[in-house]
Design a protein around this motif. Sequence first.
Motif, short mmCIF file in Angstrom:
data_model
loop_
_atom_site.label_atom_id
_atom_site.label_comp_id
_atom_site.label_asym_id
_atom_site.label_seq_id
_atom_site.Cartn_x
_atom_site.Cartn_y
_atom_site.Cartn_z
N ARG A 2 1.00 -1.09 -0.49
CA ARG A 2 0.24 -0.09 0.00
C ARG A 2 1.01 1.15 0.46
O ARG A 2 0.21 2.42 0.00
CB ARG A 2 -1.25 -0.15 0.74
CG ARG A 2 -2.29 -0.93 1.03
CD ARG A 2 -2.63 -1.09 2.58
NE ARG A 2 -1.68 -1.69 3.67
CZ ARG A 2 -1.83 -2.20 4.43
NH1 ARG A 2 -3.72 -1.86 4.80
NH2 ARG A 2 -1.64 -2.56 5.81
N SER A 6 -0.83 4.94 -1.11
CA SER A 6 -2.10 5.76 -0.23
C SER A 6 -0.60 6.91 -0.05
O SER A 6 -1.47 8.15 0.56
CB SER A 6 -0.45 4.93 1.67
OG SER A 6 0.92 5.11 1.07
N ASN A 63 3.00 2.01 5.01
CA ASN A 63 1.81 2.99 3.71
C ASN A 63 1.69 3.89 5.59
O ASN A 63 2.01 4.10 6.33
CB ASN A 63 0.30 1.96 4.84
CG ASN A 63 0.91 0.54 3.72
OD1 ASN A 63 1.46 0.36 2.80
ND2 ASN A 63 1.87 -0.33 4.50
N LYS A 304 -7.63 -2.04 2.44
CA LYS A 304 -8.43 -1.71 2.94
C LYS A 304 -7.60 -0.72 3.93
O LYS A 304 -6.19 -1.53 4.46
CB LYS A 304 -9.19 -1.93 3.55
CG LYS A 304 -9.80 -1.39 5.26
CD LYS A 304 -10.67 -2.38 5.55
CE LYS A 304 -11.75 -2.95 5.25
NZ LYS A 304 -12.65 -4.22 6.17
N MET A 305 -7.25 -0.18 4.75
CA MET A 305 -6.01 0.86 5.46
C MET A 305 -7.02 1.57 6.34
O MET A 305 -7.63 2.51 6.21
CB MET A 305 -4.91 1.28 4.65
CG MET A 305 -5.64 2.99 4.17
SD MET A 305 -4.28 2.98 2.90
CE MET A 305 -2.37 2.22 3.56
N SER A 306 -6.23 2.13 8.04
CA SER A 306 -6.63 2.93 8.59
C SER A 306 -5.65 2.95 9.22
O SER A 306 -4.18 2.53 9.39
CB SER A 306 -7.55 2.52 9.56
OG SER A 306 -6.55 1.66 9.77
N LYS A 307 -5.53 4.55 9.56
CA LYS A 307 -4.03 5.48 9.90
C LYS A 307 -4.92 6.11 11.08
O LYS A 307 -4.97 7.06 11.01
CB LYS A 307 -3.13 5.88 9.54
CG LYS A 307 -2.14 6.74 9.99
CD LYS A 307 -0.79 5.87 10.30
CE LYS A 307 0.26 6.95 10.64
NZ LYS A 307 1.03 5.61 12.08
N GLU A 355 -11.24 2.41 2.21
CA GLU A 355 -11.46 0.95 1.53
C GLU A 355 -11.92 0.85 0.48
O GLU A 355 -12.87 2.18 -0.11
CB GLU A 355 -12.55 0.22 2.41
CG GLU A 355 -13.03 -0.95 1.69
CD GLU A 355 -14.19 -2.22 2.48
OE1 GLU A 355 -13.90 -2.90 1.80
OE2 GLU A 355 -14.81 -1.24 2.99
#
Length: 414
Positions: A2, A6, A63, A304-307, A355
């Motif tokens: 990612r 990103s 990412n 899908k990613m979160s930060k 997402e």
Amino acid sequence: MRGKCSLLLALIWLASCDWGGGSEDINTPKLRTLQVYEREMVFSSSKFAIDLFHQLMEAEEENHFFSPYSIHQALSMTMNGNEGEVLEEFIQLLRYEGLSTAEANKAAKELTQFLKELDNKVKLNIANAIWYKQGYSIFPDFKETVRNYYRAEVADLDMLDPQSVNVINNWIANQTEGLIQEMVDEIPSNAVMYLVNAIYFKGDWKYRFDTEKTQKAPFYISPSREVEVDMMELNEAATFRYYAENNLRYIEVPYSTGQFSMGILTGTNHNLDEVIEAFTFDNLENWREQAMEANFILKMPKFKMSKKMENMKEDLIAMGLERPFFFHPDNFTLLFDNPHDELKISRVIHDAFLEVDEVGTEAAAATVVEIVERVSMPSGPTIITLDQPFVFFIQEKHSGALLFMGKMGNPELL
């Protein structure tokens, strides 16, 4: 996988203006000529976004994902509580050099409204709220500014009640369709204000990917290192705006009418550092202007990613916003009209979720600016009341000898 994606997903909010790649879909976007101050706002927030991107990339995480628009909005509201040199620091950070404070506020209001109403097929929610400590009185001018130009909900809050944290967290969850949860962990006893922005985006691709064509495929982190991803693929060639120079490729992947798009910048030699270095405001404008329509079949990862950034303090200080993070009598002089001690920003929290799948993209983020008060000793003599059982003793100072000892447990029995 990612890392490359990103890099450019921070551009998602920048694609709101028509940069020359209009689309002719069923729903016509609600376009209008942007005012001069609105265009200046786009330049300011875009420059801030890229400045912040490069600052955050120094952490060398593989990412990353964040919403520069959300952070810019929250700090713009916060800016209005200041004057003089402190205000100037906010102006420099937010890249408002070409705008007066009044113009910046007006542009924030009108540009946000424009973005929210632009495309009926894209769901975009941008909301602001401010909570302040019960017993404090906000300057009417500040309250009017944030309500009028940022559509902020303004309310007092019993910050000593442990349950009050749920008021803030529930508001954020409601504004982000439940994607951002439990953002604030606790409210410290000396907190006096929370300035919060929440943003939610949901858009379907103009050209949808067929779920049956999604399959495992390699993603090359380097020429000698690969990982397996779910790779999406279009059924047939579609029209995208595309530009290539040297080892760089710029692509706009459109949503719905094409007024919103996902900008993607990638290389041809697996050198992400080179891509990041090339990512400047001037280059971005050039890529947008030079991009032309091209037909090709696009393949891209489904992911899908979160930060969550628990505190952006050090990054923002490095970008020039210094004094507001330390107690100083010049901080936030336009917030409260009742007496208070020195104030500072203790935390700037940011949480983001993304997402990307065959249908489109869902993204949400929230920014919380926490302002606290210096806890000083009260003026005048301290009063200590012995109003519960205690032990006592009589002692000699030089020797330390204890001559008498006792306890007071129930004065009524004396």
